[in-house]
Enzyme design. Structure first.
Site, PDB file in Angstrom:
ATOM      1  N   ASP A   2       0.887  -1.076   0.700  1.00  0.00           N
ATOM      2  CA  ASP A   2       0.043   0.664  -0.096  1.00  0.00           C
ATOM      3  C   ASP A   2       0.793   1.192  -0.167  1.00  0.00           C
ATOM      4  O   ASP A   2       2.164   1.364   0.345  1.00  0.00           O
ATOM      5  CB  ASP A   2      -0.775  -0.109   1.354  1.00  0.00           C
ATOM      6  CG  ASP A   2      -2.430   0.411   0.887  1.00  0.00           C
ATOM      7  OD1 ASP A   2      -2.554   1.104  -0.133  1.00  0.00           O
ATOM      8  OD2 ASP A   2      -2.983   0.645   1.894  1.00  0.00           O
ATOM      9  N   ASP A   3       0.223   2.618  -0.049  1.00  0.00           N
ATOM     10  CA  ASP A   3       1.023   3.355  -0.250  1.00  0.00           C
ATOM     11  C   ASP A   3       1.429   4.245   1.229  1.00  0.00           C
ATOM     12  O   ASP A   3       2.768   4.732   0.785  1.00  0.00           O
ATOM     13  CB  ASP A   3       0.251   4.459  -0.933  1.00  0.00           C
ATOM     14  CG  ASP A   3      -1.204   5.437  -0.704  1.00  0.00           C
ATOM     15  OD1 ASP A   3      -1.619   4.560   0.547  1.00  0.00           O
ATOM     16  OD2 ASP A   3      -1.594   5.756  -1.343  1.00  0.00           O
ATOM     17  N   ASP A  63      -2.354   4.548   7.701  1.00  0.00           N
ATOM     18  CA  ASP A  63      -1.961   6.309   9.028  1.00  0.00           C
ATOM     19  C   ASP A  63      -2.592   5.835  10.172  1.00  0.00           C
ATOM     20  O   ASP A  63      -1.484   5.281  11.063  1.00  0.00           O
ATOM     21  CB  ASP A  63      -3.040   6.625   7.691  1.00  0.00           C
ATOM     22  CG  ASP A  63      -3.714   8.144   8.645  1.00  0.00           C
ATOM     23  OD1 ASP A  63      -3.530   8.346   9.533  1.00  0.00           O
ATOM     24  OD2 ASP A  63      -3.451   9.258   7.686  1.00  0.00           O
TER      25      ASP A  63
HETATM   26  O1  PRP Z   1      -4.459   3.755   7.837  1.00  0.00           O
HETATM   27  P1  PRP Z   1      -5.637   4.246   7.340  1.00  0.00           P
HETATM   28  O2  PRP Z   1      -5.845   4.754   8.433  1.00  0.00           O
HETATM   29  O3  PRP Z   1      -6.764   3.331   7.279  1.00  0.00           O
HETATM   30  O4  PRP Z   1      -4.735   4.657   6.076  1.00  0.00           O
HETATM   31  C1  PRP Z   1      -4.354   4.132   5.374  1.00  0.00           C
HETATM   32  C2  PRP Z   1      -5.692   4.212   3.714  1.00  0.00           C
HETATM   33  O5  PRP Z   1      -6.244   5.285   3.423  1.00  0.00           O
HETATM   34  C3  PRP Z   1      -5.727   5.455   1.795  1.00  0.00           C
HETATM   35  O6  PRP Z   1      -6.856   5.036   0.925  1.00  0.00           O
HETATM   36  P2  PRP Z   1      -8.074   6.070   1.072  1.00  0.00           P
HETATM   37  O7  PRP Z   1      -8.341   5.153   2.268  1.00  0.00           O
HETATM   38  O8  PRP Z   1      -8.231   6.291   0.970  1.00  0.00           O
HETATM   39  O9  PRP Z   1      -8.344   5.074  -0.568  1.00  0.00           O
HETATM   40  P3  PRP Z   1      -7.121   4.988  -1.996  1.00  0.00           P
HETATM   41  O10 PRP Z   1      -6.251   3.991  -1.618  1.00  0.00           O
HETATM   42  O11 PRP Z   1      -8.650   4.642  -2.819  1.00  0.00           O
HETATM   43  O12 PRP Z   1      -6.896   6.607  -2.145  1.00  0.00           O
HETATM   44  C4  PRP Z   1      -4.530   4.879   1.749  1.00  0.00           C
HETATM   45  O13 PRP Z   1      -4.118   4.187   0.200  1.00  0.00           O
HETATM   46  C5  PRP Z   1      -4.233   3.563   2.897  1.00  0.00           C
HETATM   47  O14 PRP Z   1      -5.299   3.045   2.115  1.00  0.00           O
HETATM   48  O1  HPA Z   2      -1.801  11.233   4.180  1.00  0.00           O
HETATM   49  C1  HPA Z   2      -2.791  10.548   4.311  1.00  0.00           C
HETATM   50  N1  HPA Z   2      -1.850  11.107   2.413  1.00  0.00           N
HETATM   51  C2  HPA Z   2      -3.062  10.714   1.278  1.00  0.00           C
HETATM   52  N2  HPA Z   2      -4.128   9.678   1.854  1.00  0.00           N
HETATM   53  C3  HPA Z   2      -3.905   9.479   3.241  1.00  0.00           C
HETATM   54  N3  HPA Z   2      -5.407   8.428   3.952  1.00  0.00           N
HETATM   55  C4  HPA Z   2      -4.777   8.752   5.138  1.00  0.00           C
HETATM   56  N4  HPA Z   2      -4.036   9.105   4.879  1.00  0.00           N
HETATM   57  C5  HPA Z   2      -3.643   9.961   4.813  1.00  0.00           C
HETATM   58 MG    MG Z   3      -5.497   3.389   0.093  1.00  0.00          MG
END
Ligand code: PRP
Ligand code: HPA
Ligand code: MG
Length: 175
Positions: free
Chosen positions: A109-110, A113
């Protein structure tokens, strides 16, 4: 009577901004792969969409892994975290490759958080290796390998969510 002020979203609560360019992101993904190369080999990469798709492609390319699956989870609506929704689970073929528990699979994952997304996927694949490019302190204990830690009050801006725009000079009040 004036209404109550709207609750700040996660980005507003975070306060600090950490913008990441494509170049920087590519470099950080390559650095992540150097670490993962010591841990593998992996049968398949599981990308947590959507943010995990970009690092998963780069990491899989560097590691020579051609089997890539997705687990599709939605939680943040831009910057506000709601309930986690699993829109698509891990495929049967990938589950089989991981012996049902995820052994030999690499979850990418990217970032982590709060760690809620990572925790959910770890429960699906308890023996998989979980890698993210960035980690905030709350989610960090869930991750096996990551590259850069940022503080919990930092919001990371990814290159696919941003565009170049005019920035006013500091003396005019720019942060
Ligand atoms: O540790 P957490 O608080 O759960 O947050 C982290 C997740 O939040 C974001 O995804 P998002 O749900 O925004 O979806 P996306 O990847 O489709 O942008 C990010 O890419 C992680 O997958
Ligand atoms: O810091 C952040 N950046 C972008 N997306 C996210 N989703 C949870 N935390 C983050
Ligand atoms: Mg995500």
């Amino acid at each position: 009577m004036a209404g109550e002020a709207p609750e700040p979203n996660a980005q507003e609560k975070a306060g600090k901004a950490f913008p990441v360019s494509w170049d920087q992101f590519h470099r950080d993904c390559r650095a992540l792969t150097w670490r993962l190369n010591e841990v593998g080999p992996f049968h398949a990469v599981i990308a947590i969409t959507r943010g995990g798709l970009v690092p998963a492609a780069i990491v899989a390319r560097e590691l020579g892994v051609r089997v890539i699956d997705t687990v599709c989870i939605a939680s943040y609506d831009h910057t506000k975290q709601g309930d986690l929704q699993v829109l698509k689970g891990i495929s049967e073929a990938a589950m089989k490759l991981g012996g049902g528990t995820g052994k030999g699979l690499l979850i990418v994952d990217d970032l982590v958080d709060t760690g809620k997304t990572g925790k959910l996927v770890r429960e699906m694949l308890p023996d998989a290796h979980f890698a993210t490019v960035y980690a905030k302190p709350k989610g960090r204990p869930l991750v096996d390998t990551f590259i850069t830690e940022v503080s919990q009050d930092t919001w990371i801006f990814f290159p696919w969510d941003t565009a170049l725009s005019y920035h006013p000079p500091l003396r005019d009040g720019a942060a």
